[in-house]
Design a protein around this motif. Structure first.
Motif, mmCIF file in Angstrom:
data_model
loop_
_atom_site.group_PDB
_atom_site.id
_atom_site.type_symbol
_atom_site.label_atom_id
_atom_site.label_comp_id
_atom_site.label_asym_id
_atom_site.label_seq_id
_atom_site.Cartn_x
_atom_site.Cartn_y
_atom_site.Cartn_z
ATOM 1 N N HIS A 120 -14.749 -11.896 70.150
ATOM 2 C CA HIS A 120 -15.152 -10.612 69.557
ATOM 3 C C HIS A 120 -13.972 -9.974 68.818
ATOM 4 C CE1 HIS A 120 -17.116 -6.754 69.072
ATOM 5 N NE2 HIS A 120 -16.084 -6.163 69.667
ATOM 6 N N VAL A 121 -12.787 -10.014 69.408
ATOM 7 C CA VAL A 121 -11.606 -9.445 68.746
ATOM 8 C C VAL A 121 -11.269 -10.257 67.499
ATOM 9 C CG1 VAL A 121 -9.129 -9.025 69.031
ATOM 10 C CG2 VAL A 121 -10.694 -8.446 70.873
ATOM 11 N N LEU A 122 -11.449 -11.575 67.556
ATOM 12 C CA LEU A 122 -11.179 -12.410 66.383
ATOM 13 C C LEU A 122 -12.205 -12.191 65.272
ATOM 14 C CD1 LEU A 122 -10.012 -15.781 67.943
ATOM 15 C CD2 LEU A 122 -8.662 -14.198 66.574
ATOM 16 N N ASP A 123 -13.396 -11.708 65.607
ATOM 17 C CA ASP A 123 -14.365 -11.353 64.571
ATOM 18 C C ASP A 123 -13.870 -10.157 63.760
ATOM 19 O OD1 ASP A 123 -16.166 -13.348 65.147
ATOM 20 O OD2 ASP A 123 -17.351 -12.127 66.532
ATOM 21 N N GLU A 124 -13.170 -9.239 64.434
ATOM 22 C CA GLU A 124 -12.698 -8.024 63.759
ATOM 23 C C GLU A 124 -11.415 -8.250 62.972
ATOM 24 O OE1 GLU A 124 -12.378 -5.119 66.839
ATOM 25 O OE2 GLU A 124 -14.525 -5.134 67.257
ATOM 26 N N SER A 125 -10.513 -9.110 63.462
ATOM 27 C CA SER A 125 -9.275 -9.386 62.738
ATOM 28 C C SER A 125 -9.067 -10.898 62.686
ATOM 29 C CB SER A 125 -8.086 -8.696 63.417
ATOM 30 O OG SER A 125 -7.859 -9.272 64.684
ATOM 31 N N PRO A 126 -8.568 -11.415 61.565
ATOM 32 C CA PRO A 126 -8.469 -12.873 61.427
ATOM 33 C C PRO A 126 -7.435 -13.507 62.357
ATOM 34 C CG PRO A 126 -7.484 -11.777 59.537
ATOM 35 C CD PRO A 126 -8.126 -10.715 60.364
ATOM 36 N N LYS A 127 -6.328 -12.816 62.620
ATOM 37 C CA LYS A 127 -5.276 -13.355 63.490
ATOM 38 C C LYS A 127 -5.076 -12.413 64.657
ATOM 39 C CE LYS A 127 -1.963 -16.196 61.063
ATOM 40 N NZ LYS A 127 -0.601 -16.283 60.573
ATOM 41 N N LEU A 128 -4.738 -13.004 65.789
ATOM 42 C CA LEU A 128 -4.515 -12.211 66.992
ATOM 43 C C LEU A 128 -3.297 -12.763 67.708
ATOM 44 C CD1 LEU A 128 -5.552 -10.027 68.980
ATOM 45 C CD2 LEU A 128 -6.924 -11.795 70.044
ATOM 46 N N ALA A 129 -2.326 -11.896 67.966
ATOM 47 C CA ALA A 129 -1.117 -12.305 68.692
ATOM 48 C C ALA A 129 -1.400 -12.247 70.192
ATOM 49 C CB ALA A 129 0.046 -11.394 68.346
ATOM 50 N N PHE A 130 -0.829 -13.196 70.908
ATOM 51 C CA PHE A 130 -1.009 -13.225 72.361
ATOM 52 C C PHE A 130 -0.426 -11.979 73.003
ATOM 53 C CE2 PHE A 130 0.166 -14.846 76.664
ATOM 54 C CZ PHE A 130 -1.123 -15.056 77.118
ATOM 55 N N GLU A 131 0.628 -11.447 72.425
ATOM 56 C CA GLU A 131 1.245 -10.225 72.964
ATOM 57 C C GLU A 131 0.291 -9.042 72.901
ATOM 58 O OE1 GLU A 131 4.816 -9.900 70.682
ATOM 59 O OE2 GLU A 131 5.913 -11.246 71.996
ATOM 60 N N LYS A 132 -0.595 -9.003 71.870
ATOM 61 C CA LYS A 132 -1.582 -7.915 71.786
ATOM 62 C C LYS A 132 -2.606 -8.028 72.910
ATOM 63 C CE LYS A 132 -1.529 -6.552 66.971
ATOM 64 N NZ LYS A 132 -2.321 -6.392 65.742
ATOM 65 N N ILE A 133 -2.961 -9.265 73.241
ATOM 66 C CA ILE A 133 -3.906 -9.449 74.347
ATOM 67 C C ILE A 133 -3.272 -8.985 75.657
ATOM 68 C CG2 ILE A 133 -5.208 -11.166 75.661
ATOM 69 C CD1 ILE A 133 -5.407 -12.809 73.126
ATOM 70 N N ILE A 134 -1.993 -9.307 75.826
ATOM 71 C CA ILE A 134 -1.277 -8.873 77.036
ATOM 72 C C ILE A 134 -1.156 -7.356 77.054
ATOM 73 C CG2 ILE A 134 0.956 -8.919 78.217
ATOM 74 C CD1 ILE A 134 1.282 -11.784 77.287
#
Length: 181
Positions: A120-134
């Motif tokens: 779901h988060v990847l639907d909103e933004s193309p790239k996602l850093a692991f640090e943001k998930i943490i």
């Protein structure tokens, strides 16, 4: 034809006929030998049980009731003995109270739930850093579940991973064929 149907006698190395009764007698003698040994072992076991107390509850209760006279103990009871018993009971209570207790906590995370969240988060933004998930949920268990969900998404070929420099520095993004669907 009838001679062909009759059993032929078995011969040993010397050419003598083997008597099947001899083998039967030998087996019976061997059985008798084992049976006599078994009786001796059973007698030895019973003798050892009588020597060693191994949970024979009725025998233990009977022997305790014969050796301990409750009425005479109550006559000899004084305040000092009562206080000693009370202290022992309290020590046992403290030990039981301070024993470590283990609780199993059900965490609100599942791998499939975290997988859906990441998609779901990847639907909103193309790239996602692991640090943001943490940073979203810094709980150690949540980080573990998120990492396992990322590994499962990688195995399912739904995302790809780009490594950066440093510790925990990687980005994930959806694969093109998944984004097109």
């Amino acid at each position: 034809k009838s001679k062909m149907l009759l059993p032929r006698p078995q011969l040993d190395e010397e050419g003598n006929e083997i008597d099947p009764r001899e083998e039967l007698v030998r087996h019976l003698l061997e059985y008798k030998k084992y049976k006599s040994v078994l009786e001796q072992l059973q007698q030895m076991e019973e003798a050892e049980i009588e020597k060693e107390k191994r949970g024979n509850l009725m025998k233990e209760v009977r022997s305790l009731s014969e050796t301990v006279n409750v009425e005479s103990e109550l006559q000899d009871m004084d305040l000092y003995k009562l206080l000693k018993v009370y202290l022992k009971v309290m020590e046992r209570y403290e030990v039981e109270k301070n024993k470590p207790r283990h609780e199993v906590i059900q965490y609100p995370y599942t791998i499939s739930g975290q997988r859906d969240y990441i998609m779901h988060v990847l639907d909103e933004s193309p790239k996602l850093a692991f640090e943001k998930i943490i940073a979203y949920d810094p709980n150690k268990i949540a980080v573990i579940f998120n990492f396992l969900a990322i590994l499962e998404l990688l195995q399912m070929n739904l995302i790809t991973m780009h490594l950066g420099e440093g510790f925990n520095n990687f980005w994930i993004e959806k694969l093109e064929q998944v984004a097109a669907e």
